[in-house]
Design an enzyme around this catalytic site. Structure first.
Site, mmCIF file in Angstrom:
data_model
loop_
_atom_site.group_PDB
_atom_site.id
_atom_site.type_symbol
_atom_site.label_atom_id
_atom_site.label_comp_id
_atom_site.label_asym_id
_atom_site.label_seq_id
_atom_site.Cartn_x
_atom_site.Cartn_y
_atom_site.Cartn_z
ATOM 1 N N TYR A 94 -9.161 6.587 20.325
ATOM 2 C CA TYR A 94 -10.296 6.129 19.518
ATOM 3 C C TYR A 94 -10.415 4.605 19.456
ATOM 4 O O TYR A 94 -11.170 4.074 18.660
ATOM 5 C CB TYR A 94 -10.246 6.808 18.140
ATOM 6 C CG TYR A 94 -10.564 8.264 18.346
ATOM 7 C CD1 TYR A 94 -11.873 8.724 18.299
ATOM 8 C CD2 TYR A 94 -9.579 9.150 18.772
ATOM 9 C CE1 TYR A 94 -12.190 10.034 18.602
ATOM 10 C CE2 TYR A 94 -9.878 10.467 19.086
ATOM 11 C CZ TYR A 94 -11.198 10.900 19.004
ATOM 12 O OH TYR A 94 -11.506 12.194 19.332
ATOM 13 N N HIS A 131 -0.968 -0.015 5.767
ATOM 14 C CA HIS A 131 -1.436 0.931 6.788
ATOM 15 C C HIS A 131 -0.448 2.079 7.013
ATOM 16 O O HIS A 131 -0.097 2.410 8.135
ATOM 17 C CB HIS A 131 -1.742 0.201 8.107
ATOM 18 C CG HIS A 131 -2.837 -0.808 7.996
ATOM 19 N ND1 HIS A 131 -3.380 -1.447 9.094
ATOM 20 C CD2 HIS A 131 -3.515 -1.300 6.920
ATOM 21 C CE1 HIS A 131 -4.334 -2.281 8.700
ATOM 22 N NE2 HIS A 131 -4.413 -2.210 7.380
ATOM 23 N N TYR A 169 -10.355 -10.506 10.423
ATOM 24 C CA TYR A 169 -10.634 -11.198 9.170
ATOM 25 C C TYR A 169 -10.884 -12.689 9.390
ATOM 26 O O TYR A 169 -11.562 -13.336 8.594
ATOM 27 C CB TYR A 169 -9.475 -10.987 8.186
ATOM 28 C CG TYR A 169 -9.332 -9.537 7.769
ATOM 29 C CD1 TYR A 169 -10.333 -8.905 7.038
ATOM 30 C CD2 TYR A 169 -8.206 -8.803 8.117
ATOM 31 C CE1 TYR A 169 -10.220 -7.576 6.656
ATOM 32 C CE2 TYR A 169 -8.078 -7.471 7.744
ATOM 33 C CZ TYR A 169 -9.082 -6.856 7.020
ATOM 34 O OH TYR A 169 -8.962 -5.539 6.656
ATOM 35 N N GLU A 213 -14.824 3.617 10.143
ATOM 36 C CA GLU A 213 -15.326 4.672 11.026
ATOM 37 C C GLU A 213 -15.082 6.063 10.464
ATOM 38 O O GLU A 213 -14.068 6.313 9.814
ATOM 39 C CB GLU A 213 -14.609 4.604 12.385
ATOM 40 C CG GLU A 213 -14.856 3.332 13.167
ATOM 41 C CD GLU A 213 -14.102 3.312 14.489
ATOM 42 O OE1 GLU A 213 -14.362 2.397 15.290
ATOM 43 O OE2 GLU A 213 -13.252 4.212 14.741
ATOM 44 N N GLN A 219 0.817 -1.216 0.000
ATOM 45 C CA GLN A 219 0.000 0.000 0.000
ATOM 46 C C GLN A 219 0.852 1.269 0.000
ATOM 47 O O GLN A 219 0.327 2.368 0.116
ATOM 48 C CB GLN A 219 -0.918 -0.001 1.225
ATOM 49 C CG GLN A 219 -1.920 -1.142 1.242
ATOM 50 C CD GLN A 219 -2.689 -1.249 2.547
ATOM 51 O OE1 GLN A 219 -2.506 -0.458 3.473
ATOM 52 N NE2 GLN A 219 -3.557 -2.245 2.642
#
Length: 388
Positions: A266, A163, A277, A256, A99
């Site tokens: 959070y 991420h 998963y 979210e 990513q």
């Protein structure tokens, strides 16, 4: 965009032969094709500005009506008059994989005079790779980045390829907010001495901004604003209210929208509205003392790529609504909000029509810009359809 000005010269007659030539020339240039789409409140047109982009990640509208687009494999392009430029020179060495690569771009508030911009990327370093924030200047000829400076890099690089975050939002005071994901190692999001899994708040020179909860660094990293975030890939400051919002990937469910506040936690991975998963439960449930609740969540996940708040003249019906680009279901979610900011509904637009939607931005004229995260990616523009 600049307004048209009336010509100062007197009107002159145009010869009929010139008019014929002009008509033939106009007929030879096809207009950009637009798809007309009905929504709950208005008809829209979706127009491709340019195609042929490789996994575009971010778009910014330039003051003169052109666009800057990042491609995750490590290219920055200027899109002008429907054509993408050659890659802009001057990018630093990047880590491109998974990513990671070239990620978000944001214009400094004084870009029109300074030509300064900011961008985030994954970069190689000791231990593997991690997220970094850069400042640079776009040259006057738009061919290269000048005065490139790395303002910040996360404090722990690893070999994982996911991420990284990490969009940028610029406050009214010029300070910078951006997010970094947990880097695929979820417990890092609860460690205030680790930049992973947090929202960062920096001054334009890369130093920690005033008001961060760990000033001095004894109890946490001084750049951290809030913690407990899984992978915040979208961030925006509502231009009307000055409120900060993020949109974040959950695991299997539990995407979210959050409203980060300094020093708040959070919850990831202690609380979540999703599951791992594998199907296993996450943490201790969906709520617990000491952890903030999301403003909104999705289950099942839509895989959000970016968020904006609609403030523009083109779609007054959508004033104040969230716009969320989604990858998994290939859609643009319009999250309706009332005058108090409370969420009252959701409309899903363009589902499956254009591929994975990675970024969404409200343009200066009120149109909506999207990029599609595909091998043959597009920059799209949503405008109000003319009356039939």
């Amino acid at each position: 965009m600049p307004k048209c000005e009336a010509a100062a010269n007197p009107v002159r007659a145009i010869p009929s032969t010139a008019l014929l030539g002009l008509a033939l020339a106009m007929a030879a240039v096809p207009a950009l094709a637009a798809d007309r789409v009905a929504t709950q409140s208005v008809e829209i047109e979706v127009t491709e500005i340019v195609g042929g982009l490789e996994h575009p990640w971010s778009v910014e509208a330039l003051p003169d009506g052109a666009y800057l687009v990042t491609e995750r494999p490590g290219r920055l392009r200027v899109v002008r008059d429907g054509t993408a430029s050659a890659p802009v020179d001057g990018l630093p060495k990047l880590f491109v994989g998974g990513q990671g690569g070239l990620l978000d771009i944001a214009l400094s508030p004084d870009f029109a005079t300074s030509r300064k911009l900011y961008f985030t990327a994954s970069v190689p370093g000791e231990g593997g790779q991690g997220t970094a924030l850069f400042a640079a200047r776009l040259s006057n000829d738009e061919k290269r980045l000048e005065a490139v400076e790395r303002l910040f890099a996360m404090n722990r690089f690893t070999g994982t390829g996911q991420h990284f975050g990490s969009r940028i939002a610029i406050g009214a005071d010029g300070t910078l907010f951006f997010g970094i994901g947990d880097r695929g190692e979820m417990d890092r999001a609860q460690d205030p001495q680790d930049h992973a899994g947090s929202i960062l708040h920096l001054n334009p020179d890369g130093t920690p901004a005033a008001g961060n909860p760990f000033a001095g660094g004894s109890k946490g990293q001084p750049e951290i604003f809030s913690t407990g975030h899984r992978n915040p890939q979208g961030i925006v400051i509502d231009p009307a209210e000055g409120t900060l919002f993020t949109v974040e990937h959950g695991a299997r469910g539990g995407d979210e929208i959050n409203m980060p506040k300094a020093g708040s936690n959070y919850g990831w991975p202690m609380i979540s509205y999703g599951k791992h998963y594998s199907g296993a439960d996450i943490g201790i449930g969906s709520s617990a003392e000491g952890y903030e609740q999301p403003v909104h969540y999705w289950d099942p996940s839509i895989a959000p790529g970016a968020i904006d708040v609609y403030r523009g003249a083109m779609f007054p019906e959508w004033n104040g609504d969230f716009l969320v680009a989604a990858l998994k279901y290939e859609l643009l979610a319009r999250i309706e909000r009332d005058e108090s900011g409370a969420i009252t509904g959701e409309e899903r637009l363009l589902e499956g029509a254009y591929g994975r939607l990675r970024d969404v931005k409200v343009a200066p004229d009120g149109a909506i810009l999207l990029v599609t995260d595909e091998v043959d990616g597009q920059l799209l523009r949503i405008s109000r359809a003319a009356a039939p």
